[in-house]
Design a protein around this motif. Structure first.
Motif, PDB file in Angstrom:
ATOM      1  N   SER A 150       0.831  -1.207   0.000  1.00 54.79           N
ATOM      2  CA  SER A 150       0.000   0.000   0.000  1.00 54.79           C
ATOM      3  C   SER A 150       0.864   1.255   0.000  1.00 54.79           C
ATOM      4  CB  SER A 150      -0.932   0.005   1.217  1.00 54.79           C
ATOM      5  OG  SER A 150      -1.886  -1.024   1.123  1.00 54.79           O
ATOM      6  N   SER A 151       1.935   1.238   0.776  1.00 49.95           N
ATOM      7  CA  SER A 151       2.819   2.410   0.827  1.00 49.95           C
ATOM      8  C   SER A 151       3.487   2.644  -0.517  1.00 49.95           C
ATOM      9  CB  SER A 151       3.879   2.224   1.917  1.00 49.95           C
ATOM     10  OG  SER A 151       3.284   2.147   3.192  1.00 49.95           O
ATOM     11  N   ARG A 154       0.885   3.982  -2.874  1.00 50.63           N
ATOM     12  CA  ARG A 154       0.529   5.359  -2.509  1.00 50.63           C
ATOM     13  C   ARG A 154       1.612   6.329  -2.980  1.00 50.63           C
ATOM     14  NH1 ARG A 154      -0.334   4.256   2.459  1.00 50.63           N
ATOM     15  NH2 ARG A 154      -2.481   3.543   2.095  1.00 50.63           N
ATOM     16  N   ARG A 259      -6.244  14.305   0.628  1.00 48.08           N
ATOM     17  CA  ARG A 259      -5.673  13.705  -0.580  1.00 48.08           C
ATOM     18  C   ARG A 259      -5.857  14.627  -1.781  1.00 48.08           C
ATOM     19  NH1 ARG A 259      -4.430   8.494  -1.677  1.00 48.08           N
ATOM     20  NH2 ARG A 259      -3.747   8.588   0.503  1.00 48.08           N
ATOM     21  N   TYR A 338     -10.062   7.955  -8.317  1.00 49.15           N
ATOM     22  CA  TYR A 338     -10.560   7.454  -7.041  1.00 49.15           C
ATOM     23  C   TYR A 338     -12.059   7.178  -7.163  1.00 49.15           C
ATOM     24  CZ  TYR A 338      -6.275   9.431  -4.947  1.00 49.15           C
ATOM     25  OH  TYR A 338      -4.971   9.738  -4.624  1.00 49.15           O
ATOM     26  N   VAL A 355      -7.513   3.862  -7.882  1.00 56.22           N
ATOM     27  CA  VAL A 355      -7.559   3.721  -6.427  1.00 56.22           C
ATOM     28  C   VAL A 355      -8.994   3.395  -6.017  1.00 56.22           C
ATOM     29  CG1 VAL A 355      -7.112   4.799  -4.193  1.00 56.22           C
ATOM     30  CG2 VAL A 355      -5.724   5.435  -6.187  1.00 56.22           C
ATOM     31  N   VAL A 357     -11.657   3.322  -3.222  1.00 49.63           N
ATOM     32  CA  VAL A 357     -11.865   3.985  -1.933  1.00 49.63           C
ATOM     33  C   VAL A 357     -13.116   3.422  -1.264  1.00 49.63           C
ATOM     34  CG1 VAL A 357     -12.242   6.180  -0.765  1.00 49.63           C
ATOM     35  CG2 VAL A 357     -10.790   6.089  -2.790  1.00 49.63           C
ATOM     36  N   LEU A 373      -4.281   0.110  -5.457  1.00 46.53           N
ATOM     37  CA  LEU A 373      -4.272   0.727  -4.135  1.00 46.53           C
ATOM     38  C   LEU A 373      -5.702   0.770  -3.601  1.00 46.53           C
ATOM     39  CD1 LEU A 373      -2.911   2.281  -1.826  1.00 46.53           C
ATOM     40  CD2 LEU A 373      -3.219   4.377  -3.163  1.00 46.53           C
ATOM     41  N   GLU A 375      -7.901   2.349  -0.445  1.00 51.01           N
ATOM     42  CA  GLU A 375      -7.904   3.294   0.668  1.00 51.01           C
ATOM     43  C   GLU A 375      -9.237   3.195   1.412  1.00 51.01           C
ATOM     44  OE1 GLU A 375      -5.312   4.664   1.547  1.00 51.01           O
ATOM     45  OE2 GLU A 375      -4.236   5.786   0.004  1.00 51.01           O
ATOM     46  N   ASN A 376      -9.158   3.252   2.730  1.00 48.72           N
ATOM     47  CA  ASN A 376     -10.367   3.252   3.550  1.00 48.72           C
ATOM     48  C   ASN A 376     -10.438   4.578   4.301  1.00 48.72           C
ATOM     49  OD1 ASN A 376     -11.556   0.512   3.179  1.00 48.72           O
ATOM     50  ND2 ASN A 376      -9.541  -0.119   3.891  1.00 48.72           N
ATOM     51  N   PHE A 377     -11.103   5.533   3.682  1.00 49.39           N
ATOM     52  CA  PHE A 377     -11.277   6.852   4.282  1.00 49.39           C
ATOM     53  C   PHE A 377     -12.535   6.838   5.150  1.00 49.39           C
ATOM     54  CE2 PHE A 377      -9.196   8.617   0.194  1.00 49.39           C
ATOM     55  CZ  PHE A 377      -7.933   8.394   0.715  1.00 49.39           C
TER      56      PHE A 377
END
Length: 396
Positions: A150-151, A154, A259, A338, A355, A357, A373, A375-377
């Motif tokens: 993930s890093s 990102r 972001r 996203y 991405v 999300v 990727l 992401e869990n916002f």
């Protein structure tokens, strides 16, 4: 013994202990695997029908991984099952007889006497180490400084070489949807009794609306936006700005807003493409360089409830993005997108850096499989969680 002394490490940096060999029979193993395959399939179907997202939806991705492992195991059972069901003793008598029949000069040239081989040396110091090397397995724990997938992804997304960052709105930037926005605007100027009646009616229609939304998002929006028929333009515009501060901001994902700002700080052009109506997203204009949204036709004073054009969702959203990139000379292979839903796949697949999300189950499984990727916002703790938000009463 060898793998006990020279362990292989899993993705969690834990040594894999050699298992004791047990094989109860091909039929029994195959039956157990197919039973597990069926149960996982049922679980996947059930979860895909639930309104879950983000970390919860990743359970579906885990189930898909387990299903793939079972499918592979079944292939091995089919391929090698017969070999482990029989007991066989392999003899080298004929080989030794052939060796003994050779003259000494041939023995010097063709050295195939198995007794001359140090089998311990061969197996432990040559064969097994070679298998490990060629298999590229991990034979030591990863260093703690090694970045996670993930890093790394990102860092690729937030690279100055990227040109364009495209965002969806619902469940990507905010925990809200078109029904919530309409509910706020529709109830803001209603007396209490009428509010209760409208909310009750809308909740009763929720299953049919959800079914239509899942069947065809575009048809759902066309149908739902008819509720704005005869709504006064000035009133809706004024109430939308109040809705932004009272509802949308409170339901926004701080990490998602950051972001967007990170992309702008890197010089990326930011674009919001959403099926939400223009007056709903107008207060977001300072956050983005460009916004493409749905619009309603009007007669100058009131909205008609009819859309001016096809809402930018699904394939249309991808087409809108391609046209925008072409008109502004952007390379989509250097763009980031996203989104949260499988219906957004055309847009996600159109860019070089997709991405997912807070993804729904189908998108979570696909993104995990493709190595995207994820992401869990999340919204701010304590943010409103009403099924249908009500507009603050207008004081008269």
């Amino acid at each position: 013994k060898f793998f006990g002394e020279n362990p292989i490490y899993d993705e969690k940096n834990q040594p894999i202990a050699p298992a004791k060999w047990r094989f109860p029979g091909r039929g029994r193993v195959e039956s157990q695997l197919r039973r597990a395959q069926g149960l996982l399939g049922q679980a996947e179907q059930t979860l895909n029908k639930l309104p879950i997202r983000g970390n919860q939806a990743m359970v579906v991705a885990d189930i898909e991984d387990r299903k793939n492992e079972i499918d592979k195991a079944l292939e091995y059972v089919t391929l090698y099952g017969k070999y482990v069901e029989c007991e066989a003793l392999y003899s080298v008598d004929n080989l030794l007889s052939l060796w003994d029949s050779l003259p000494e000069e041939d023995k010097e040239i063709f050295s195939f006497d198995p007794r001359s081989i140090d089998w311990y040396e061969y197996v432990y110091n040559i064969h097994l180490p070679t298998v490990i090397t060629k298999g590229r397995v991990k034979t030591s724990p990863s260093k703690s400084s090694t970045k996670s997938r993930s890093s790394r992804l990102r860092n690729q997304v937030l690279d100055s070489r990227r040109q364009l960052a495209v965002f969806d709105l619902e469940n990507t930037l905010i925990a809200s949807n078109v029904v919530s926005s309409w509910s706020y605007l529709a109830t803001k100027r209603l007396p209490k009794a009428e509010r209760v009646k409208l909310v009750t009616k809308t909740l009763a229609q929720a299953p049919s609306m959800l079914a239509l939304d899942r069947k065809d998002r575009s048809d759902f929006l066309r149908s739902f936006y008819r509720r704005y028929a005869e709504a006064p333009i000035t009133q809706i515009d004024d109430d939308s700005f109040e809705m932004f501060s009272e509802m949308i901001l409170t339901k926004s994902f701080p990490a998602a807003i950051r972001r967007v700002r990170e992309h702008r700080a890197l010089g990326h052009r930011t674009l919001l493409i959403t099926g939400a109506l223009d007056f709903v997203v107008k207060p977001l204009q300072p956050l983005f360089d460009d916004i493409i949204s749905a619009t309603l036709s009007h007669d100058g004073n009131t909205y008609t409830g009819q859309m001016k054009q096809v809402p930018p969702i699904g394939e249309t959203r991808a087409a809108v993005l391609r046209r925008f990139a072409e008109e502004n000379n952007y390379d989509l292979s250097e763009a980031v997108a996203y989104a949260d839903s499988a219906s957004d796949l055309p847009m996600l697949e159109a860019v070089g850096f997709p991405v997912a999300v807070n993804p729904e189950p189908k998108l979570a499984a696909l993104a995990n499989r493709r190595g995207w990727l994820i992401e869990n916002f999340r919204p701010v703790a304590g943010s409103p969680s009403k099924l249908l938000p009500l507009g603050s009463r207008v004081r008269r």
